[in-house]
Design a protein around this motif. Structure first.
Motif, PDB file in Angstrom:
ATOM      1  N   SER A  74      52.452  35.612  73.657  1.00 57.92           N
ATOM      2  CA  SER A  74      51.714  34.548  72.966  1.00 57.92           C
ATOM      3  C   SER A  74      51.019  33.621  73.966  1.00 57.92           C
ATOM      4  O   SER A  74      49.948  33.088  73.678  1.00 57.92           O
ATOM      5  CB  SER A  74      52.619  33.758  72.024  1.00 57.92           C
ATOM      6  N   CYS A  77      47.938  35.454  74.797  1.00 60.95           N
ATOM      7  CA  CYS A  77      47.078  35.409  73.620  1.00 60.95           C
ATOM      8  C   CYS A  77      46.360  34.059  73.535  1.00 60.95           C
ATOM      9  O   CYS A  77      45.163  33.999  73.254  1.00 60.95           O
ATOM     10  CB  CYS A  77      47.911  35.663  72.369  1.00 60.95           C
ATOM     11  N   ARG A  81      42.354  33.390  73.486  1.00 59.17           N
ATOM     12  CA  ARG A  81      41.724  32.652  72.390  1.00 59.17           C
ATOM     13  C   ARG A  81      40.900  31.489  72.943  1.00 59.17           C
ATOM     14  O   ARG A  81      39.825  31.196  72.436  1.00 59.17           O
ATOM     15  CB  ARG A  81      42.770  32.149  71.401  1.00 59.17           C
ATOM     16  N   SER A  86      38.805  36.281  69.080  1.00 64.23           N
ATOM     17  CA  SER A  86      39.470  36.009  67.807  1.00 64.23           C
ATOM     18  C   SER A  86      40.972  36.214  67.954  1.00 64.23           C
ATOM     19  O   SER A  86      41.450  36.833  68.910  1.00 64.23           O
ATOM     20  CB  SER A  86      38.936  36.948  66.723  1.00 64.23           C
ATOM     21  N   LYS A  87      41.721  35.721  66.981  1.00 63.19           N
ATOM     22  CA  LYS A  87      43.182  35.837  67.007  1.00 63.19           C
ATOM     23  C   LYS A  87      43.614  37.304  67.026  1.00 63.19           C
ATOM     24  O   LYS A  87      44.472  37.706  67.805  1.00 63.19           O
ATOM     25  CB  LYS A  87      43.782  35.102  65.815  1.00 63.19           C
ATOM     26  N   ALA A  88      42.999  38.121  66.178  1.00 64.21           N
ATOM     27  CA  ALA A  88      43.376  39.535  66.082  1.00 64.21           C
ATOM     28  C   ALA A  88      43.075  40.285  67.379  1.00 64.21           C
ATOM     29  O   ALA A  88      43.905  41.042  67.882  1.00 64.21           O
ATOM     30  CB  ALA A  88      42.653  40.187  64.913  1.00 64.21           C
ATOM     31  N   ILE A  89      41.889  40.073  67.915  1.00 68.37           N
ATOM     32  CA  ILE A  89      41.508  40.747  69.162  1.00 68.37           C
ATOM     33  C   ILE A  89      42.391  40.260  70.304  1.00 68.37           C
ATOM     34  O   ILE A  89      42.826  41.050  71.150  1.00 68.37           O
ATOM     35  CB  ILE A  89      40.013  40.529  69.468  1.00 68.37           C
ATOM     36  N   SER A  90      42.679  38.972  70.349  1.00 69.40           N
ATOM     37  CA  SER A  90      43.535  38.415  71.393  1.00 69.40           C
ATOM     38  C   SER A  90      44.923  39.039  71.367  1.00 69.40           C
ATOM     39  O   SER A  90      45.487  39.361  72.414  1.00 69.40           O
ATOM     40  CB  SER A  90      43.666  36.903  71.243  1.00 69.40           C
ATOM     41  N   LYS A  91      45.469  39.235  70.156  1.00 68.56           N
ATOM     42  CA  LYS A  91      46.804  39.838  70.042  1.00 68.56           C
ATOM     43  C   LYS A  91      46.811  41.270  70.564  1.00 68.56           C
ATOM     44  O   LYS A  91      47.720  41.669  71.291  1.00 68.56           O
ATOM     45  CB  LYS A  91      47.286  39.810  68.585  1.00 68.56           C
ATOM     46  N   ARG A  92      45.780  42.043  70.198  1.00 64.99           N
ATOM     47  CA  ARG A  92      45.717  43.438  70.669  1.00 64.99           C
ATOM     48  C   ARG A  92      45.525  43.492  72.179  1.00 64.99           C
ATOM     49  O   ARG A  92      46.177  44.276  72.865  1.00 64.99           O
ATOM     50  CB  ARG A  92      44.586  44.186  69.963  1.00 64.99           C
TER      51      ARG A  92
END
Length: 129
Positions: A74, A77, A81, A86-92
């Motif tokens: 996190s 991540c 960010r 984006s949140k989704a791309i950052s997580k991946r």
């Protein structure tokens, strides 16, 4: 991307001036001085009396080490960010980056550095939109 910038980014042994370090790292010379003192940024190499700099390789390794020092996925991540992803791309991206950074051999360092470069380039493209 213009040829000068491309040559700058592609030459790992190039000595960077303080002004170039400002642009590439996004942190001020004062902050870099503090980071050097704390051992979190590479020491300057003396090029000639009164002239010092760092190689691009040193800076890349310092950035990879900084990312490795992040305690959690996190944390990474959050950095991505802040860079505009984006949140989704950052997580991946964070999930893949953590796996790539867990090994200490040079090949993994190069893969991690390449990942950092790709993330930075993607972030810059997103900011241009």
């Amino acid at each position: 991307m213009n040829d000068t910038l491309k040559n700058l980014i592609d030459d790992d042994d190039r000595i960077l001036t303080e002004d170039e370090l400002d642009v590439l790292t996004g942190i001020s010379s004062t902050t870099r001085w503090r980071e050097r003192k704390a051992g979190r940024f590479p020491l300057l190499m003396e090029l000639s009396p009164g002239r010092k700099g760092n190689t691009l390789r040193q800076v890349r390794r310092a950035r990879v080490s900084a990312i490795k020092g992040m305690l959690t996925k996190s944390d990474l991540c959050d950095v991505l960010r802040e860079g505009g992803l984006s949140k989704a791309i950052s997580k991946r991206a964070a999930a893949g980056a953590r796996r790539a950074l867990q090994d200490d051999d040079d090949q993994q360092h190069e893969k991690a550095a390449a990942l950092v470069r790709r993330i930075k380039a993607a972030t810059e493209r997103l900011k241009e939109r």
